[in-house]
Design a protein around this motif. Structure first.
Motif, mmCIF file in Angstrom:
data_model
loop_
_atom_site.group_PDB
_atom_site.id
_atom_site.type_symbol
_atom_site.label_atom_id
_atom_site.label_comp_id
_atom_site.label_asym_id
_atom_site.label_seq_id
_atom_site.Cartn_x
_atom_site.Cartn_y
_atom_site.Cartn_z
ATOM 1 N N LEU A 187 -55.564 22.162 -12.587
ATOM 2 C CA LEU A 187 -56.789 22.867 -12.940
ATOM 3 C C LEU A 187 -57.790 22.777 -11.791
ATOM 4 O O LEU A 187 -57.913 21.727 -11.157
ATOM 5 N N ASP A 188 -58.500 23.864 -11.548
ATOM 6 C CA ASP A 188 -59.547 23.865 -10.531
ATOM 7 C C ASP A 188 -60.824 23.214 -11.046
ATOM 8 O O ASP A 188 -61.571 22.610 -10.290
ATOM 9 N N GLU A 189 -61.079 23.385 -12.317
ATOM 10 C CA GLU A 189 -62.207 22.744 -12.989
ATOM 11 C C GLU A 189 -61.952 22.792 -14.486
ATOM 12 O O GLU A 189 -61.063 23.512 -14.946
ATOM 13 N N VAL A 190 -62.709 21.995 -15.217
ATOM 14 C CA VAL A 190 -62.587 21.972 -16.679
ATOM 15 C C VAL A 190 -63.994 22.131 -17.256
ATOM 16 O O VAL A 190 -64.641 21.161 -17.635
ATOM 17 N N PRO A 191 -64.496 23.375 -17.296
ATOM 18 C CA PRO A 191 -65.843 23.587 -17.829
ATOM 19 C C PRO A 191 -65.876 23.390 -19.338
ATOM 20 O O PRO A 191 -64.981 23.832 -20.057
ATOM 21 N N VAL A 192 -66.899 22.705 -19.788
ATOM 22 C CA VAL A 192 -67.110 22.441 -21.215
ATOM 23 C C VAL A 192 -68.424 23.092 -21.622
ATOM 24 O O VAL A 192 -69.439 22.934 -20.941
ATOM 25 N N THR A 193 -68.386 23.808 -22.735
ATOM 26 C CA THR A 193 -69.582 24.448 -23.274
ATOM 27 C C THR A 193 -69.834 23.908 -24.671
ATOM 28 O O THR A 193 -68.938 23.945 -25.521
ATOM 29 N N LEU A 194 -71.026 23.404 -24.893
ATOM 30 C CA LEU A 194 -71.448 23.022 -26.242
ATOM 31 C C LEU A 194 -72.264 24.174 -26.808
ATOM 32 O O LEU A 194 -73.030 24.811 -26.084
ATOM 33 N N ALA A 195 -72.101 24.421 -28.086
ATOM 34 C CA ALA A 195 -72.856 25.485 -28.751
ATOM 35 C C ALA A 195 -73.510 24.930 -30.005
ATOM 36 O O ALA A 195 -72.847 24.279 -30.821
ATOM 37 N N TYR A 196 -74.795 25.170 -30.119
ATOM 38 C CA TYR A 196 -75.565 24.801 -31.302
ATOM 39 C C TYR A 196 -76.846 25.615 -31.283
ATOM 40 O O TYR A 196 -77.278 26.115 -30.244
ATOM 41 N N ASP A 197 -77.464 25.755 -32.442
ATOM 42 C CA ASP A 197 -78.623 26.625 -32.601
ATOM 43 C C ASP A 197 -79.905 25.891 -32.212
ATOM 44 O O ASP A 197 -80.300 24.935 -32.876
ATOM 45 N N VAL A 198 -80.524 26.335 -31.139
ATOM 46 C CA VAL A 198 -81.780 25.741 -30.689
ATOM 47 C C VAL A 198 -82.968 26.672 -30.934
ATOM 48 O O VAL A 198 -84.056 26.455 -30.407
ATOM 49 N N SER A 199 -82.772 27.702 -31.753
ATOM 50 C CA SER A 199 -83.817 28.707 -31.955
ATOM 51 C C SER A 199 -85.094 28.142 -32.584
ATOM 52 O O SER A 199 -86.169 28.694 -32.384
ATOM 53 N N ALA A 200 -84.988 27.038 -33.308
ATOM 54 C CA ALA A 200 -86.175 26.458 -33.941
ATOM 55 C C ALA A 200 -86.917 25.493 -33.011
ATOM 56 O O ALA A 200 -87.992 24.995 -33.369
ATOM 57 N N LEU A 201 -86.388 25.254 -31.825
ATOM 58 C CA LEU A 201 -87.008 24.306 -30.899
ATOM 59 C C LEU A 201 -87.926 25.031 -29.919
ATOM 60 O O LEU A 201 -87.676 26.174 -29.545
ATOM 61 N N THR A 202 -88.949 24.324 -29.479
ATOM 62 C CA THR A 202 -89.802 24.842 -28.410
ATOM 63 C C THR A 202 -89.052 24.713 -27.085
ATOM 64 O O THR A 202 -88.028 24.017 -27.001
ATOM 65 N N ASP A 203 -89.561 25.339 -26.050
ATOM 66 C CA ASP A 203 -88.938 25.221 -24.727
ATOM 67 C C ASP A 203 -88.884 23.763 -24.276
ATOM 68 O O ASP A 203 -87.891 23.326 -23.700
ATOM 69 N N GLU A 204 -89.948 23.021 -24.539
ATOM 70 C CA GLU A 204 -89.991 21.610 -24.149
ATOM 71 C C GLU A 204 -88.962 20.798 -24.941
ATOM 72 O O GLU A 204 -88.293 19.921 -24.373
ATOM 73 N N GLN A 205 -88.828 21.084 -26.229
ATOM 74 C CA GLN A 205 -87.837 20.376 -27.039
ATOM 75 C C GLN A 205 -86.417 20.710 -26.592
ATOM 76 O O GLN A 205 -85.551 19.836 -26.565
ATOM 77 N N ARG A 206 -86.189 21.968 -26.245
ATOM 78 C CA ARG A 206 -84.862 22.363 -25.739
ATOM 79 C C ARG A 206 -84.542 21.628 -24.452
ATOM 80 O O ARG A 206 -83.441 21.126 -24.260
ATOM 81 N N ALA A 207 -85.500 21.585 -23.549
ATOM 82 C CA ALA A 207 -85.286 20.902 -22.266
ATOM 83 C C ALA A 207 -85.023 19.411 -22.480
ATOM 84 O O ALA A 207 -84.141 18.828 -21.837
ATOM 85 N N ALA A 208 -85.760 18.800 -23.395
ATOM 86 C CA ALA A 208 -85.562 17.372 -23.676
ATOM 87 C C ALA A 208 -84.183 17.122 -24.282
ATOM 88 O O ALA A 208 -83.492 16.165 -23.908
ATOM 89 N N LEU A 209 -83.770 17.985 -25.204
ATOM 90 C CA LEU A 209 -82.450 17.835 -25.813
ATOM 91 C C LEU A 209 -81.358 18.038 -24.762
ATOM 92 O O LEU A 209 -80.385 17.282 -24.704
ATOM 93 N N ASP A 210 -81.525 19.030 -23.917
ATOM 94 C CA ASP A 210 -80.562 19.293 -22.844
ATOM 95 C C ASP A 210 -80.396 18.055 -21.961
ATOM 96 O O ASP A 210 -79.278 17.625 -21.673
ATOM 97 N N THR A 211 -81.512 17.484 -21.543
ATOM 98 C CA THR A 211 -81.478 16.288 -20.691
ATOM 99 C C THR A 211 -80.790 15.125 -21.396
ATOM 100 O O THR A 211 -79.949 14.434 -20.810
ATOM 101 N N THR A 212 -81.129 14.922 -22.653
ATOM 102 C CA THR A 212 -80.566 13.812 -23.420
ATOM 103 C C THR A 212 -79.060 13.969 -23.611
ATOM 104 O O THR A 212 -78.299 13.018 -23.435
ATOM 105 N N VAL A 213 -78.627 15.171 -23.975
ATOM 106 C CA VAL A 213 -77.203 15.417 -24.204
ATOM 107 C C VAL A 213 -76.426 15.269 -22.895
ATOM 108 O O VAL A 213 -75.369 14.621 -22.862
ATOM 109 N N ARG A 214 -76.926 15.852 -21.825
ATOM 110 C CA ARG A 214 -76.242 15.736 -20.530
ATOM 111 C C ARG A 214 -76.126 14.278 -20.100
ATOM 112 O O ARG A 214 -75.075 13.834 -19.622
ATOM 113 N N ARG A 215 -77.200 13.528 -20.238
ATOM 114 C CA ARG A 215 -77.194 12.118 -19.848
ATOM 115 C C ARG A 215 -76.185 11.324 -20.678
ATOM 116 O O ARG A 215 -75.414 10.530 -20.140
#
Length: 131
Positions: free
Chosen positions: A80-108
């Motif tokens: 394999l050249d790479e193994v990209p992983v995509t997580l999917a969940y509904d962030v429509s109820a979050l503010t931009d700041e909450q989305r960014a914080a969740l993104d950082t937390t999940v990635r970490r």
């Protein structure tokens, strides 16, 4: 820690089992009703990411979490050249700041705790032992 055993059960048909009694059919790429070894690798990395992210995501957005890993390689290639992983969940109820914080937390969390993706980045030796 758990070892996995893969036993032949028919022509080009195998079953992987662990010591807790779980099993999954394994076969060649394209075989009906089974996972190919590459698909098991993809399931392992996506599964590790989704298991690691589950509590973090559920606390902030509830249920509905899925993960997908893709087989990225040229046709006929045997690695394999790479193994990209995509997580999917509904962030429509979050503010931009909450989305960014969740993104950082999940990635970490995945970067620090997901054994499968950490192992793929490290590329450890895989010695083969024969009788």
């Amino acid at each position: 820690m758990s070892d996995v055993e893969v036993r032949k059960v028919g022509q080009h048909e195998f079953v992987a089992t662990n010591d807790r009694g779980a099993s999954v059919p394994v076969g060649r790429a394209g075989a009906n009703g089974s996972f190919s070894p590459v698909e098991l690798l993809l399931a392992a990395v996506a599964g590790c990411a989704v298991v690691t992210a589950e509590t973090l995501v559920h606390r902030r957005v509830g249920d509905g979490l899925t993960a997908r890993a893709r087989d990225v390689r040229p046709a006929g290639a045997h690695e394999l050249d790479e193994v990209p992983v995509t997580l999917a969940y509904d962030v429509s109820a979050l503010t931009d700041e909450q989305r960014a914080a969740l993104d950082t937390t999940v990635r970490r969390a995945i970067d620090q705790l997901c054994t499968v993706s950490r192992t793929l980045r490290k590329a450890p030796p895989t010695p083969l032992h024969l009788p």
